[in-house]
Design a protein around this motif. Sequence first.
Motif, PDB file in Angstrom:
ATOM      1  N   ALA A   1       1.258  -1.010   0.114  1.00  0.00           N
ATOM      2  CA  ALA A   1      -0.206  -0.242  -0.252  1.00  0.00           C
ATOM      3  C   ALA A   1       1.313   1.283   0.145  1.00  0.00           C
ATOM      4  N   LEU A   2       2.050   0.823   0.598  1.00  0.00           N
ATOM      5  CA  LEU A   2       2.891   1.788   1.023  1.00  0.00           C
ATOM      6  C   LEU A   2       3.696   2.228  -0.742  1.00  0.00           C
TER       7      LEU A   2
ATOM      8  N   THR B   1       1.091   4.302  -2.616  1.00  0.00           N
ATOM      9  CA  THR B   1       0.572   5.979  -3.074  1.00  0.00           C
ATOM     10  C   THR B   1       1.890   6.094  -3.590  1.00  0.00           C
TER      11      THR B   1
ATOM     12  N   LEU C   1       1.607   6.619  -6.626  1.00  0.00           N
ATOM     13  CA  LEU C   1       0.577   7.963  -7.264  1.00  0.00           C
ATOM     14  C   LEU C   1       0.772   8.588  -6.856  1.00  0.00           C
ATOM     15  N   THR C   2       1.013   8.710  -5.931  1.00  0.00           N
ATOM     16  CA  THR C   2       1.979  10.194  -5.400  1.00  0.00           C
ATOM     17  C   THR C   2       2.938  11.071  -6.592  1.00  0.00           C
TER      18      THR C   2
ATOM     19  N   GLY D   1       0.501  11.855  -9.285  1.00  0.00           N
ATOM     20  CA  GLY D   1       0.038  12.876  -9.679  1.00  0.00           C
ATOM     21  C   GLY D   1       0.624  14.520  -9.504  1.00  0.00           C
ATOM     22  N   ALA D   2       2.074  14.260  -8.534  1.00  0.00           N
ATOM     23  CA  ALA D   2       2.853  15.568  -8.338  1.00  0.00           C
ATOM     24  C   ALA D   2       2.972  15.549  -9.901  1.00  0.00           C
TER      25      ALA D   2
ATOM     26  N   LEU E   1       0.403  17.225 -11.678  1.00  0.00           N
ATOM     27  CA  LEU E   1      -0.205  18.679 -11.167  1.00  0.00           C
ATOM     28  C   LEU E   1       0.828  19.694 -12.202  1.00  0.00           C
TER      29      LEU E   1
ATOM     30  N   VAL F   1       0.113  22.823 -13.805  1.00  0.00           N
ATOM     31  CA  VAL F   1       0.701  24.366 -13.434  1.00  0.00           C
ATOM     32  C   VAL F   1       1.434  24.938 -14.721  1.00  0.00           C
TER      33      VAL F   1
ATOM     34  N   THR G   1      -1.434  26.088 -17.018  1.00  0.00           N
ATOM     35  CA  THR G   1      -1.625  27.281 -16.537  1.00  0.00           C
ATOM     36  C   THR G   1      -1.683  28.398 -17.062  1.00  0.00           C
TER      37      THR G   1
END
Lengths: 143, 155
Positions: free
Chosen positions: A16-17, A20, A23-24, A27-28, A31, A35, A38
């Motif tokens: 799980a760690l 995660t 995925l982080t 995700g980063a 993101l 950014v 945009t």
Amino acid sequence: MKHIEAQRGRRERGSALLLTLLLTLVGALILGLTVDATSLLWVRSNAQTTANLVAAAVALEQQRNPAASQEYLVETARATAALNGYAHGVDSAAVHLELAEGKTSVLVEKDAGVYFLRVLRPQPVAVRARAGVEVPGAVKAGL
Amino acid sequence: MNRRRRQRGAALLEFAIALPFALTLFLGISDFSIYFWSQTRMEEIARLTVSRMTPGLPGYASASDAALTQFTRSLEETIRRDSGVADVSLALSRHFACPLADGKEKNVTAEPQLCEGERVYLRVVSDRAVAPLLGPLRLLGFPKTAFSRHVIRVR
């Protein structure tokens, strides 16, 4: 049987760690790209407003001084652009003026600063905005 | 029974370790969205302001300071109503420049220079507080105000 279950337990522990963390990271990255995208849109919008204002300033000059030379109008355009943060030749900004019969168009360009997008594209991203004005008349794009 | 309890404990611990990272990420997304949205709104408002000003541009060049202040307040009300952004504030200030023979400008001043063909510019500044900054960007001193600054030639 107990031995197999213990092995599976050890394998599952920490999954799980790891998931995660992965995925982080993904995700980063998304993101970061968001950014940058945009930010590019914002710079583009800002450049468009500047192009509109420069076109309006040139139209005003043409109305005030119909005999103004092309060089004079170009410098007038660049003076207005500089007041709006786009000084020609500084920080990769460029302001061009195209004069045709009864119509003037302004092109404002600048390399936009991107950070995360460099992973995919190392070259700077050039942002361009154009505005046209018919003299005498009102600025077409945006104003 | 013991093994299940141990597994449940491990999952809880993993979740507790991962939670701060995930929260930072989500709040970061939220903060950036709020900030960029506010900046985009400011850019829209700047354009809206300029479009509302365009019909009377020459008037701004010759108006008295008191008239300009009064007009700024009136324009601010109009922009607030038309944009739907109730807390935007607007500031207008005049700047003067003398053109040189080649079209360049010598210097831009806040006081009239009274030269031939004097150019008059109006600086339009709109800003509003970015609210609320919930996430970690506040700790990094991220800007709390979204703004736009534009200069329009009025004469």
